[in-house]
Design a protein around this motif. Structure first.
Motif, mmCIF file in Angstrom:
data_model
loop_
_atom_site.group_PDB
_atom_site.id
_atom_site.type_symbol
_atom_site.label_atom_id
_atom_site.label_comp_id
_atom_site.label_asym_id
_atom_site.label_seq_id
_atom_site.Cartn_x
_atom_site.Cartn_y
_atom_site.Cartn_z
ATOM 1 N N ARG A 1 0.878 -1.181 0.000
ATOM 2 C CA ARG A 1 0.000 0.000 0.000
ATOM 3 C C ARG A 1 0.908 1.222 0.000
ATOM 4 O O ARG A 1 1.870 1.275 0.756
ATOM 5 C CB ARG A 1 -0.880 0.009 1.254
ATOM 6 C CG ARG A 1 -1.908 1.139 1.289
ATOM 7 C CD ARG A 1 -2.712 1.110 2.578
ATOM 8 N NE ARG A 1 -1.946 1.645 3.695
ATOM 9 C CZ ARG A 1 -1.815 2.964 3.909
ATOM 10 N NH1 ARG A 1 -2.397 3.834 3.094
ATOM 11 N NH2 ARG A 1 -1.098 3.393 4.938
ATOM 12 N N LEU A 2 0.647 2.131 -0.898
ATOM 13 C CA LEU A 2 1.433 3.373 -0.973
ATOM 14 C C LEU A 2 0.471 4.532 -1.168
ATOM 15 O O LEU A 2 -0.347 4.504 -2.092
ATOM 16 C CB LEU A 2 2.369 3.363 -2.191
ATOM 17 C CG LEU A 2 3.842 3.113 -1.936
ATOM 18 C CD1 LEU A 2 4.064 1.603 -1.961
ATOM 19 C CD2 LEU A 2 4.654 3.761 -3.021
ATOM 20 N N GLN A 3 0.518 5.521 -0.283
ATOM 21 C CA GLN A 3 -0.293 6.709 -0.480
ATOM 22 C C GLN A 3 0.292 7.855 0.326
ATOM 23 O O GLN A 3 1.128 7.658 1.195
ATOM 24 C CB GLN A 3 -1.733 6.457 -0.026
ATOM 25 C CG GLN A 3 -2.828 6.556 -1.124
ATOM 26 C CD GLN A 3 -2.552 7.464 -2.298
ATOM 27 O OE1 GLN A 3 -2.198 8.634 -2.131
ATOM 28 N NE2 GLN A 3 -2.669 6.924 -3.486
ATOM 29 N N LEU A 4 -0.144 9.048 0.025
ATOM 30 C CA LEU A 4 0.296 10.192 0.827
ATOM 31 C C LEU A 4 -0.409 10.125 2.177
ATOM 32 O O LEU A 4 -1.532 9.610 2.278
ATOM 33 C CB LEU A 4 -0.064 11.493 0.118
ATOM 34 C CG LEU A 4 0.648 11.736 -1.211
ATOM 35 C CD1 LEU A 4 0.131 13.007 -1.876
ATOM 36 C CD2 LEU A 4 2.162 11.804 -1.003
ATOM 37 N N ALA A 5 0.264 10.649 3.207
ATOM 38 C CA ALA A 5 -0.367 10.702 4.532
ATOM 39 C C ALA A 5 -1.638 11.538 4.421
ATOM 40 O O ALA A 5 -1.674 12.523 3.676
ATOM 41 C CB ALA A 5 0.597 11.351 5.519
ATOM 42 N N ARG A 6 -2.685 11.136 5.168
ATOM 43 C CA ARG A 6 -4.003 11.756 4.998
ATOM 44 C C ARG A 6 -3.938 13.272 5.124
ATOM 45 O O ARG A 6 -4.532 14.002 4.337
ATOM 46 C CB ARG A 6 -4.945 11.188 6.034
ATOM 47 C CG ARG A 6 -6.360 11.693 5.871
ATOM 48 C CD ARG A 6 -7.281 10.795 6.635
ATOM 49 N NE ARG A 6 -8.562 11.424 6.835
ATOM 50 C CZ ARG A 6 -9.661 10.721 7.093
ATOM 51 N NH1 ARG A 6 -9.597 9.426 7.160
ATOM 52 N NH2 ARG A 6 -10.803 11.313 7.290
#
Ligand code: GCU
Length: 608
Positions: free
Chosen positions: A215-220
């Protein structure tokens, strides 16, 4: 009696014997043998291939028996009462209902069988993966049972390393789409109960130690921080993992723990953020000593702040439409990328930047397409209307489908909202069930927003959206059909005022009226295009008075099949609330909504 029949109890009793459902991230990005095409099938309404006369158990050789067994006669005197080779075939992927008129309304069991030649390679592992099978699948390969999967819309896979033959192999599965009270969805819903292997099937090859999930995403709340996790399968502590995003000049060295897991966070700068107007995706490479996986991922932040939704920190209005996963031209479940793309491009033509994928996870291709086309998505599990709230197995089933949906699409920038249900009546037992679902969604993915399509409470001219479940949701969404259901006519709905006790972003998840394309009358004539047009004109005024409104998904982009729609002239098995007909004809209301969205688009601050 050579032909032994298999009982459910026996299958479950030996449950320990079969492999677990494995969730492989981005299986389509791996070396694989696609097993789509023609599969033999046997319609088995009486479960003859599964139960039979005596309800016998597996035979003394431990063979599965029943129709799972290789049906080839050993000698002409053998009594074998089925033969896949001589049986008709169906397209896979594809629902069975749209492929044979006799199966249009069929609900029950159908056996599928497919033979294929394969030569497994040394040191490799193999997984048999299904993108979607509606509803319950009992799967075997080469007379070995693999497992059972329940839930019609999410992927599952079983490891077949060691079961595969070097040469001819055969897969047999029993698929059952009988509607049941305790199932998810339950036994009453307003769409066609398409049965069968509705998604692609593939034999996936991996190294012995492979990257099972990531899983890779920008911090919320921080667009300058990237967060992620990687799960290796078969690896030990200290296994080296490298994350690279070459175009962004990003590289991160990691080492896994004793379970092959690592979580990380790293500062990022200079990234182009993904948005509907700028659907920028980056090639991401995750490598270990033995394995490499490439994926195309867009990076964006999504937040609910006060009564607004912020995409990349900027308020956004979700110009949406609701959609069923059906290609009206078949009509049936979409079978190809082209089918999926057609549906999404219709939404783009409407000047939408958002789609509600109703009421169940759609074809896996659609979220990837939405990433590339620049469409934001609401994804939902089929917790719909009157679920069996007090049944623990039903909750477990619903949570499993939620887990599988989030597992499948957690790297898709387009997906911003997980919905845990639709129009579920506000009772105490339901409340507990739905709160558990909302908590699970938040726990499974803290980077996205959670919602559900709520019912309203009307008292005179007051509309209350005060469902207690609203406390648990990031976005308060509700369905309303003032001017279609109930006594009002479209021009009478402006008497309503909506009150919502939550200071949260508000979304109208459904509003709509039926029209038979080409049927014309004045605006008081039900099912005429003029009535639907009048409905939209009045609704588009009304919605502007809804407090904290951040978006809407009118019901529905295109007419869809439903066995609940029985007016012979106006419906004939179709829900006619589409803005396009099943022949792709645009109704007058299509242009009314499109022009409304064009105006909003021009009024919106740039940067989305
Ligand atoms: C309901 C429901 C939809 C249904 C629609 C309709 O609100 O959520 O699944 O199709 O209304 O009545 O057309």
């Amino acid at each position: 009696m050579k032909h032994f029949l298999w009982s459910l109890a026996c299958w479950l009793a030996t449950s320990g014997a079969y492999s677990q459902n494995v969730a492989i991230q981005h299986a389509a990005g791996r070396t694989s043998l696609v097993l789509d095409g023609r599969w033999h099938y046997i319609v088995d309404p009486y479960e003859t291939g599964f139960r039979g006369f005596q309800g016998a158990t597996a035979d003394e050789t431990g063979k599965l028996g029943g129709f799972f067994e290789d049906s080839h006669q050993r000698s002409p005197s053998d009594l074998v009462e089925y033969d896949f080779d001589k049986s008709p075939s169906l397209d896979v992927p594809g629902d069975w209902n749209s492929q044979n008129d006799q199966l249009l309304y069929y609900e029950g069991s159908i056996w599928y069988e497919r033979e294929f030649e394969f030569h497994p390679r040394q040191g490799k592992r193999y997984f048999l993966r299904f993108n979607a099978v509606n509803y319950e699948a009992y799967v075997s390969m080469n007379d070995q049972k693999l497992g059972v999967h329940t839930g019609g819309f999410t992927p599952f896979a079983f490891e077949v390393t060691g079961i595969l033959h070097d040469g001819m192999n055969f897969i047999v599965l029993k698929v059952n789409n009988t509607r049941k009270k305790e199932a998810v969805p339950t036994d009453n819903f307003d769409w066609w109960n398409y049965g069968g292997i509705t998604g692609s099937v593939m034999l996936v090859e991996t190294p012995s130690v492979y990257i099972r999930d990531y899983r890779l995403q920008l911090a919320r709340d921080d667009p300058h921080r990237m967060e992620g996790q990687v799960w290796l399968d078969g690896a030990g502590a200290g296994s080296k993992i490298t994350i690279r995003i070459p175009e962004a000049g990003l590289q991160k060295q990691l080492s896994a723990d004793h379970e092959g897991y690592v979580a990380f966070s790293m500062p990022v700068s200079g990234l182009q953020y993904w948005s509907p107007d700028h659907p920028k995706r980056y090639e991401v490479l995750i490598t270990t000593e033995a394995d490499t996986i490439r994926d195309q991922i867009g990076f964006r932040t999504i937040q609910a702040k006060g009564s607004r939704i912020l995409l990349n920190g900027i308020p956004i209005f979700l110009r949406g439409i609701a959609l069923h996963d059906e290609d009206p031209f078949i009509p049936g479940r979409p079978r190809s990328e082209a089918d999926c793309r057609m549906l999404l491009l219709w939404a783009k033509e409407l000047h939408c930047n958002f789609i509600r994928m109703a009421h169940y996870p759609h074809n896996e291709l659609e979220s990837r397409l939405a990433d590339s086309l620049g469409l934001l998505l609401w994804e939902e599990v089929p917790v719909y209307w009157t679920i069996d709230w007090t049944n623990g197995a039903t909750l477990k089933n619903a949570e499993q489908q939620l887990t599988e949906m989030i597992q499948r699409d957690k790297n898709r920038a387009s997906v911003i909202i997980w919905s845990v249900g639709n129009e579920t009546p506000n009772t105490a037992v339901r409340e507990r069930f739905m709160e558990a679902m909302a908590d699970s969604a938040h726990a499974l993915d803290s980077g996205r927003l959670v919602s559900a399509a709520l019912l309203t409470r009307t008292n005179g001219d007051s509309v209350f959206v005060d469902d207690p479940l609203g406390r648990k949701l990031d976005i308060v969404s509700f369905n309303e059909y003032y001017g279609w259901y109930g006594n009002d006519r479209p021009w009478q709905i402006n008497r309503y005022h909506v009150s919502i006790p939550y200071r949260k972003p508000v979304l109208i998840s459904e509003l709509g009226a039926g029209a038979l394309a080409g049927f014309h009358g004045d605006s008081t004539t039900r099912f005429s295009e003029e009535y639907q047009a009048s409905f939209y004109r009045n609704q588009l005024d009304f919605v502007q008075r809804v407090p904290n409104l951040v978006g809407m998904t009118p019901w529905v982009l295109v007419d869809f099949r439903s066995p609940k729609r029985l007016h012979p002239e106006f419906q004939d098995g179709w829900n006619r609330k589409g803005l396009l007909s099943e022949t792709g004809q645009k109704k007058s209301a299509f242009y009314i909504l499109r022009d409304f969205y064009i105006k909003m688009e021009h009024a919106e601050p740039s940067g989305h």
